[in-house]
Enzyme design. Structure first.
Site, mmCIF file in Angstrom:
data_model
loop_
_atom_site.group_PDB
_atom_site.id
_atom_site.type_symbol
_atom_site.label_atom_id
_atom_site.label_comp_id
_atom_site.label_asym_id
_atom_site.label_seq_id
_atom_site.Cartn_x
_atom_site.Cartn_y
_atom_site.Cartn_z
ATOM 1 N N TYR A 155 0.797 -1.223 0.000
ATOM 2 C CA TYR A 155 0.000 0.000 0.000
ATOM 3 C C TYR A 155 0.836 1.283 0.000
ATOM 4 C CZ TYR A 155 -4.430 -2.418 0.206
ATOM 5 O OH TYR A 155 -5.527 -3.192 -0.117
ATOM 6 N N GLU B 242 -8.751 -7.063 4.512
ATOM 7 C CA GLU B 242 -7.954 -8.150 3.926
ATOM 8 C C GLU B 242 -7.304 -9.009 5.008
ATOM 9 O OE1 GLU B 242 -5.473 -5.896 1.257
ATOM 10 O OE2 GLU B 242 -7.262 -5.222 0.174
#
Length: 404
Positions: free
Chosen positions: A98, A140
């Site tokens: 990310y 997630e």
């Protein structure tokens, strides 16, 4: 953990959302080029065919716009977060990815828009991205915790069966000799193979096409040719590799089943399974599961394809309908051949028309599951809603780029 966005930051992000409606695809195409130049190893995580066509950049631009436009009401994004998280978890996207994405995406905003973005607005977008990353990582993480295994796992192709001119099934058994895992009917796995002409691994997601029973995981793969009118876009690389280069005894790398497009097995109400082309695969899993469980739920299996040459599983479907009085089918062929037998191979010519099958498919309290090309699903969804079906009872599955 990121700090909550301030009122000024929320206002700035929301005010600049229209910029992504106008320039989003330009920004995201620049982003992918920039990120792959800086971190070429990440090409292994992304479908390079979608990169070549630009569809992945357009999908990301739409997603960023939706997030920005709803930054003050994230609940409006509905199921999008869960769906994206399942795709990410299946691709083995991890928290460390990310920051890389954020750095390159925000740099691309500056490099494309230049002085049109001032520092306070850019800082608002940094905060917004950090918030989104935190949300996605959290969702997630829960998916990873519940997964049957972590990352990629070797499977042996124990059987390879041609189902039609276009579709071939691969029966996958764990290379370590363990039982195949359970899953929810409708879920998918990611299969990874090295593509020599690209010099990278390529992942593709395929619905599981059989009931969960511990013996194998079955995927049924359509061989994709080059899109008509798009000579610059190559044929499906991984589907070609699987069809031509993966034989019985081969090893493939597979991630654990994921996906939220799942048959609700807690219900006893009717089920209507609507598919187009290779979209039949998750429907096979759902119907196979219902039959294996001895379910008495009323099931309507509605399928559309060009003709019998490309109609996978037609013999199994006909036998299932013959043996189970609670299962009905309505198969539509758009381009019937001389070899196709009405009432045996197919039931109607043309495209799916629910007015023709209202008694079979427009059922009280039924749940409708749709899978196929995006335009197909959009049309069927609109048709069902127009006939009075509650949108909340219509469930769709989307692979590749796009949403319904």
């Amino acid at each position: 953990m990121s700090s909550p966005l301030t009122a000024d930051q929320i206002a700035r992000v929301k005010a600049t959302a229209p910029v992504f409606a106008e320039h989003g695809a330009t920004i995201t195409k620049h982003f992918y080029r920039r990120m792959f130049a800086n971190r070429p190893e990440l090409r292994n995580l992304f479908n390079q065919t979608h990169q070549a066509s630009g569809s992945q950049a357009e999908t990301l631009a739409h997603a960023v716009y939706a997030y920005a436009a709803n930054i003050d009401n994230l609940a409006a994004l509905g199921t999008a977060v869960g769906r994206i998280a399942n795709k990410h978890a299946s691709l083995n996207i991890r928290p460390e990815h990310y920051p890389i994405v954020g750095e390159n995406l925000l740099a691309s905003v500056v490099e494309v828009l230049g002085e049109a973005v001032d520092e306070p607005t850019l800082e608002a977008w940094r905060a917004a991205y950090a918030q989104l990353a935190q949300i996605m990582i959290g969702v997630e993480s829960k998916l990873y915790q519940g997964a049957a295994w972590s990352g990629y796992r070797p499977f042996i192709v124990s059987r390879k069966v041609v189902e039609s001119d276009e579709i071939t099934s691969f029966y996958l058994t764990p290379a370590d000799g363990a039982e195949a895992c359970g899953f929810e009917p409708g879920q998918f796995v990611t299969v990874k193979r090295y593509v020599g002409e690209l010099g990278v691994d390529q992942p593709r997601q395929y619905s599981l096409s059989d009931a969960p029973h511990g013996k194998w995981l079955r995927i049924s793969v359509k061989r994709h040719g080059a899109p008509q009118g798009k000579e610059d876009v190559p044929p499906g690389r991984l589907s070609t590799l699987l069809h031509e280069g993966v034989e019985e005894g081969s090893i493939v790398e597979v991630t654990a089943p994921m996906g939220d497009f799942c048959l609700d097995r807690t219900k006893t109400t009717p089920v209507v399974l609507v598919s187009g082309g290779v979209g039949i695969t998750p429907m096979m899993s759902m119907l196979s599961s219902l039959v294996a469980e001895g379910s008495t739920r009323r099931v309507a299996f509605v399928h559309a394809c060009r003709n019998g040459r490309v109609h996978a599983f037609k013999t199994w479907l006909a036998d299932t309908v013959a043996k189970h009085s609670n299962v009905a089918r309505a198969v539509f062929y758009e381009d019937v051949t001389d070899a196709d037998r009405a009432g045996i191979d197919y039931d109607f010519t043309g495209r799916i028309d629910f007015a023709l099958i209202a008694e079979q498919a427009l059922l009280p309290d039924a749940d409708y599951y749709l899978c196929g090309p995006i335009p197909f699903m959009q049309f069927q969804r609109d048709a069902l809603i127009g006939l009075g079906v509650d949108a909340a009872r219509i469930h769709t599955e989307v692979f590749g780029s796009g949403a319904v």
